[in-house]
Design an enzyme around this catalytic site. Structure first.
Site, PDB file in Angstrom:
ATOM      1  N   SER A  58      -3.980   7.020   7.607  1.00 24.33           N
ATOM      2  CA  SER A  58      -5.096   6.081   7.802  1.00 24.33           C
ATOM      3  C   SER A  58      -4.873   5.138   8.966  1.00 24.33           C
ATOM      4  O   SER A  58      -3.851   4.463   9.043  1.00 24.33           O
ATOM      5  CB  SER A  58      -5.268   5.188   6.570  1.00 24.33           C
ATOM      6  OG  SER A  58      -5.945   5.866   5.574  1.00 24.33           O
ATOM      7  N   GLU A  73      -9.762  12.385  -3.184  1.00 26.60           N
ATOM      8  CA  GLU A  73     -11.001  12.978  -2.664  1.00 26.60           C
ATOM      9  C   GLU A  73     -11.490  14.097  -3.584  1.00 26.60           C
ATOM     10  O   GLU A  73     -12.562  14.656  -3.373  1.00 26.60           O
ATOM     11  CB  GLU A  73     -10.766  13.551  -1.265  1.00 26.60           C
ATOM     12  CG  GLU A  73     -10.504  12.501  -0.210  1.00 26.60           C
ATOM     13  CD  GLU A  73     -10.141  13.127   1.129  1.00 26.60           C
ATOM     14  OE1 GLU A  73     -11.057  13.405   1.904  1.00 26.60           O
ATOM     15  OE2 GLU A  73      -8.943  13.343   1.380  1.00 26.60           O
ATOM     16  N   ALA A  80      -0.569   4.340   5.675  1.00 27.57           N
ATOM     17  CA  ALA A  80      -0.793   2.922   5.393  1.00 27.57           C
ATOM     18  C   ALA A  80      -0.324   2.652   3.972  1.00 27.57           C
ATOM     19  O   ALA A  80      -0.318   3.561   3.139  1.00 27.57           O
ATOM     20  CB  ALA A  80      -2.277   2.611   5.496  1.00 27.57           C
ATOM     21  N   ASN A  95      -1.930  -4.209   4.407  1.00 25.59           N
ATOM     22  CA  ASN A  95      -2.412  -5.392   3.665  1.00 25.59           C
ATOM     23  C   ASN A  95      -1.361  -5.692   2.611  1.00 25.59           C
ATOM     24  O   ASN A  95      -0.602  -4.808   2.234  1.00 25.59           O
ATOM     25  CB  ASN A  95      -3.750  -5.045   2.964  1.00 25.59           C
ATOM     26  CG  ASN A  95      -3.602  -3.813   2.071  1.00 25.59           C
ATOM     27  OD1 ASN A  95      -3.655  -2.671   2.536  1.00 25.59           O
ATOM     28  ND2 ASN A  95      -3.382  -4.040   0.786  1.00 25.59           N
ATOM     29  N   HIS A 117     -10.941  -1.381   3.077  1.00 28.10           N
ATOM     30  CA  HIS A 117     -10.454  -0.257   3.889  1.00 28.10           C
ATOM     31  C   HIS A 117     -10.511  -0.590   5.383  1.00 28.10           C
ATOM     32  O   HIS A 117      -9.690  -0.119   6.166  1.00 28.10           O
ATOM     33  CB  HIS A 117     -11.272   1.000   3.570  1.00 28.10           C
ATOM     34  CG  HIS A 117     -10.755   2.247   4.222  1.00 28.10           C
ATOM     35  ND1 HIS A 117      -9.463   2.714   4.039  1.00 28.10           N
ATOM     36  CD2 HIS A 117     -11.337   3.127   5.078  1.00 28.10           C
ATOM     37  CE1 HIS A 117      -9.287   3.828   4.742  1.00 28.10           C
ATOM     38  NE2 HIS A 117     -10.411   4.098   5.383  1.00 28.10           N
TER      39      HIS A 117
HETATM   40  N1  HPA Z   1      -2.907   0.000  -2.380  1.00 29.35           N
HETATM   41  C1  HPA Z   1      -2.855   1.333  -2.392  1.00 29.35           C
HETATM   42  N2  HPA Z   1      -2.924   2.073  -1.296  1.00 29.35           N
HETATM   43  C2  HPA Z   1      -3.034   1.439  -0.124  1.00 29.35           C
HETATM   44  C3  HPA Z   1      -3.097   0.032  -0.039  1.00 29.35           C
HETATM   45  C4  HPA Z   1      -3.023  -0.725  -1.233  1.00 29.35           C
HETATM   46  O1  HPA Z   1      -3.064  -1.976  -1.246  1.00 29.35           O
HETATM   47  N3  HPA Z   1      -3.227  -0.276   1.271  1.00 29.35           N
HETATM   48  C5  HPA Z   1      -3.229   0.900   1.952  1.00 29.35           C
HETATM   49  N4  HPA Z   1      -3.114   1.942   1.121  1.00 29.35           N
END
Ligand code: HPA
Length: 273
Positions: free
Chosen positions: A30, A86, A113, A235, A247
């Site tokens: 991502s 998905e 990510a 995040n 997202h």
């Molecule tokens: N939680 C789960 N998957 C993720 C997160 C999250 O906070 N951030 C990016 N992928």
């Protein structure tokens, strides 16, 4: 048709289009779609054209296979991945990993990510995976074992290659990029976690939480491939900061952190060849 026959067909198709094999592949997660822009691209094949590949549906995931070169090292970038959330089966999620192995790949660099669970971490930090906890309740190796790929009960003790981890951390240090080693806590998503879940996952040993990686790493280890996992904290996970998750934030942090991830990957590529 059985899975080995499917793999053979897909491999033939890709080789007929690309004409080259490679020993290394990167899975770009991502927000890391721009990773490929940092390298020389020799050939691109859209996932939608590749036999038996599923369809990607998430924004921020291009869905193409890039044949790349970096200082003479040829390697593949799988730009975009399939997620369990998905609706794909765990086996479909790992099909690209099985294909890269058929194409000669011995080392896979899995990027993703993730939400920061460890309170030391900050948005934008890089985390080199030292281990994972598969909390998804599924496993891509469930079903009849495919002996042509690997054994029934593959061991996962050092699923993330120690030398590659050390190399990544060293490269990051040299470039003054903040990077930690941490445990990836794999969940299905697609809903983000509740604050109570994040607290529980921290107690269980997770440093970051994410919705990918673990199936790909398991399938790669099944085939005795070397695995490097690199995540960025897009995040902080739910309940740690006051901000709400979305997202878009994940994609934006990916763009900013992408360059640092690329620098680390370049260092590793230069070392592997
Ligand atoms: N939680 C789960 N998957 C993720 C997160 C999250 O906070 N951030 C990016 N992928």
């Amino acid at each position: 048709m059985d899975i080995l026959q499917k793999i053979e067909k897909t491999k033939k198709y890709i080789l007929s289009r690309s004409g080259f094999k490679a020993g290394i592949a990167v899975i770009a997660g991502s927000g890391l779609g721009q990773l490929k822009e940092e390298f020389e691209i020799i050939k691109t094949i859209k996932y939608s054209k590749i036999p038996y590949f599923a369809k990607t549906t998430v924004s921020g995931h291009a869905g193409e296979l890039n044949f790349c070169s970096h200082k003479g090292t040829k390697f593949l970038i799988f730009s975009g991945r399939f997620h369990y959330y998905e609706g794909h089966s765990a086996q479909d999620v790992v099909y690209p990993v099985r294909i890269m192995n058929a194409l000669g790949v011995k080392t896979v660099i899995i990027t993703a990510a993730a939400g920061g669970i460890n309170k030391k971490y900050k948005h934008g930090d890089i985390v080199v995976l030292k281990d994972h906890i598969n909390f998804t309740g599924n496993n891509p190796l469930i079903g009849t074992n495919i002996d042509g790929l690997g054994e029934r009960f593959p061991e996962m003790t050092e699923i993330y290659d120690l030398k590659l981890r050390n190399k990544s951390i060293k490269t990051a240090k040299k470039l003054k990029i903040k990077a930690y080693e941490g445990v990836y806590f794999g969940v299905t998503g697609p809903s983000y976690e509740t604050a109570a879940e994040v607290d529980a996952y921290r107690k269980l040993g997770g440093d970051i939480v994410g919705m990918s990686v673990v199936y790909e790493a398991i399938a790669a280890a099944h085939m005795k491939m070397k695995v490097l996992g690199i995540s960025y904290v897009s995040n902080m996970a739910a309940g740690i900061n006051k901000t709400r998750l979305n997202h878009q934030e994940v994609l934006e942090t990916g763009k900013k952190t992408g360059l640092n991830m690329t620098k680390i990957i370049k260092g590793v590529l230069e070392d592997i060849k």
